[in-house]
Design an enzyme around this catalytic site. Structure first.
Site, PDB file in Angstrom:
ATOM      1  CB  SER A 273     -27.545  38.600   3.746  1.00 53.73           C
ATOM      2  OG  SER A 273     -27.645  38.112   2.430  1.00 53.73           O
ATOM      3  CE  LYS A 274     -27.603  46.522   3.840  1.00 55.10           C
ATOM      4  NZ  LYS A 274     -26.317  46.651   4.517  1.00 55.10           N
ATOM      5  NE  ARG A 275     -26.988  36.097  -0.708  1.00 56.84           N
ATOM      6  CZ  ARG A 275     -27.564  34.931  -0.907  1.00 56.84           C
ATOM      7  NH1 ARG A 275     -28.313  34.736  -1.970  1.00 56.84           N
ATOM      8  NH2 ARG A 275     -27.395  33.948  -0.048  1.00 56.84           N
ATOM      9  CG  HIS A 276     -32.075  36.752   1.166  1.00 59.99           C
ATOM     10  ND1 HIS A 276     -30.992  36.589   1.990  1.00 59.99           N
ATOM     11  CD2 HIS A 276     -32.105  35.673   0.350  1.00 59.99           C
ATOM     12  CE1 HIS A 276     -30.392  35.451   1.692  1.00 59.99           C
ATOM     13  NE2 HIS A 276     -31.046  34.879   0.705  1.00 59.99           N
ATOM     14  N   GLY A 277     -33.326  41.275   0.208  1.00 58.49           N
ATOM     15  CA  GLY A 277     -34.251  42.407   0.358  1.00 58.49           C
ATOM     16  C   GLY A 277     -34.036  43.076   1.700  1.00 58.49           C
TER      17      GLY A 277
END
Ligand code: GLU
Length: 465
Positions: free
Chosen positions: A251-255
């Site tokens: 998800s977004k928090r992984h880039g």
């Protein structure tokens, strides 16, 4: 019957890598079996669906190199291919279920449902709808209507076991009683995903549904609907999901997680396509082109167990594609990374020079000024290295020989004889003086690329400054 598969994204955001992977699997499966690949837009979530996302999704799919035989932008025998344009079709099937007593109106409010859910959780049982509205009398219904409640329509789930043979996971069993009566039409009159998808897959004569394993529970609901409507279900294949290195959903928090972001970061679509396809089948040492992938594609390639996204692996693959693809192909994708109005020939010449030295196009701006402007700026460290005597000597000899009319090879041989230096020791000072960098394209390429005047100017500076 001809094999038909579909990719059915909801236009609620840009194309996530996980969904792109599903699209690719479906496309490869269709092309491998000479079947058809259909694009269907599932846009019944009115609040979250946006036409601009549909445009973006289509752009990302095309950028990845996918094409479809039928779709909203293409038409086809089973049109329309946008769920929002198929509402009347769903109506007919809802009516059928209601008439047969297989579905019913549910007047429960969100608050009531939430209270029920909490009660279940408090008792330690998985939340599911109690079936409260299953047997409403006509009077109760009228009462609710009078109160202005807008009903949803629920499907009556029987107490039975649902079983199917998944093409990837093998035999799957569900106890339908655990599911609870699920909503097929929301209180705003729009069909729910599990309902619309069944009608569409059946009417569009989809033979295989290939999607992520997060849809397994939906498949159970969908099989119940196929049965109730007397429709033939397709075969199902649920592939493992793409996870982040921390083994949670990517998800977004992984880039960066969307195809669009990877495009912006300067990856080649061929590399992303190849990576997403082969990621589940173990370490990929050999690069295959698209035709080979089509030829060798097998659902087993989607992987068993966890499939972990590894950016470094993708970077490695991108490097391989930068080396392998014809320069014209590469240049077609690199435009956005060059200064505006750079012509095609300049782009492809420049890419030929640096393609072995970059991992993605995003590095183009670092190399561009070195090779396309007369002057370069040198760091303090480089300047002090260039001041060393042997270094300066090599550069001086080369500079003096430049106007002699001899070719570079003869000049190098001559300098080698005079200084006793060879190989890297001989090349390195020149590379440093000409580019200000310790590594980069091969020296003979650099000399070929740079205008002679610039070469002279750069060397002169080192020798006489
Ligand atoms: N619209 C659904 C999604 O994007 C489709 C899932 C399916 O393939 O049935 O998740």
């Amino acid at each position: 019957m001809k094999l038909r598969v579909r990719f059915a994204p909801s236009p609620t955001g840009s194309l996530h890598l996980g969904n792109a992977r599903t699209a690719i699997f479906n496309w490869l499966f269709a092309r491998h079996h000479k079947g058809q690949f259909i694009l269907r837009i599932e846009d019944t979530d009115r609040e979250r669906s946006k036409p601009e996302y549909e445009i973006q999704l289509i752009e990302s799919l095309k950028w990845l190199g996918l094409d479809w035989d039928e779709g909203p932008d293409k038409g086809g025998a089973f049109k329309p291919y946008r769920q929002s344009e198929r509402l009347e079709i769903y109506q007919e099937y809802v009516q059928r279920l209601l008439k047969d007593g297989k579905a019913y109106y549910c007047y429960c409010t969100p608050d009531e449902l939430e209270a029920e859910r909490r009660q279940c959780l408090a008792k330690g049982i998985p939340p599911r709808y109690s079936g409260k509205c299953r047997e409403l009398t006509e009077r109760q219904r009228q009462q609710y209507e009078k109160e202005g409640r807008k009903p949803a329509i629920r499907f009556k789930v029987a107490d039975k076991v649902v079983e199917f043979e998944d093409l990837i996971k093998g035999k799957i069993r569900f106890y339908a009683g655990d599911i609870g009566d699920f909503i097929i039409v929301r209180s705003n009159g729009l069909p729910a995903y599990n309902f619309a998808v069944v009608i569409d897959d059946a009417l569009m004569q989809i033979t295989h549904v290939i999607r992520g394993e997060d849809h397994l529970a939906n498949t159970a609901c969908q099989l119940l609907l196929y049965e109730a409507l007397d429709l033939t279900p397709p075969q199902f294949a649920h592939h493992p999901l793409l996870l982040a290195p921390d083994r949670t959903k990517l998800s977004k928090r992984h880039g960066a997680v969307s195809v669009e972001e990877y495009k912006k970061q300067g990856f080649l679509p061929q590399a992303l396509f190849f990576y997403l396809t082969t990621l589940g089948s173990g370490a990929q040492k050999e690069i295959w082109d698209k035709n080979t992938l089509i030829e060798r594609f097998d659902l087993k390639m989607t992987g068993k167990g966890n499939v972990i996204f590894d950016r470094n692996q993708l970077l490695w693959i991108n490097r391989q594609f930068l080396r392998l693809l014809p320069i014209e192909t590469i240049a077609n994708y690199a435009k956005d990374f060059f200064p505006e109005k750079t012509d095609y020939k300049t782009m492809s010449d420049f890419l030929s020079l640096i393609r072995e030295n970059i991992a993605t196009f995003s590095e183009i701006p670092n190399f561009w000024p070195i090779f396309n402007q007369p002057d370069i700026s040198l760091s303090k460290e480089v300047i002090s290295t260039l001041k060393k005597e042997t270094t300066r000597e090599v550069i001086k000899l080369f500079y003096e020989a430049l106007d002699s009319g001899r070719d570079y090879e003869t000049i190098f041989k001559d300098i080698q004889q005079k200084t006793g230096l060879k190989g890297r020791k001989l090349m390195f000072p020149l590379r440093l003086a000409l580019t200000g960098q310790k590594s980069g394209p091969q020296l003979h390429q650099i000399l070929e690329y740079l205008p002679k005047e610039w070469i002279k100017q750069r060397l002169k500076k080192v020798v006489f400054d």
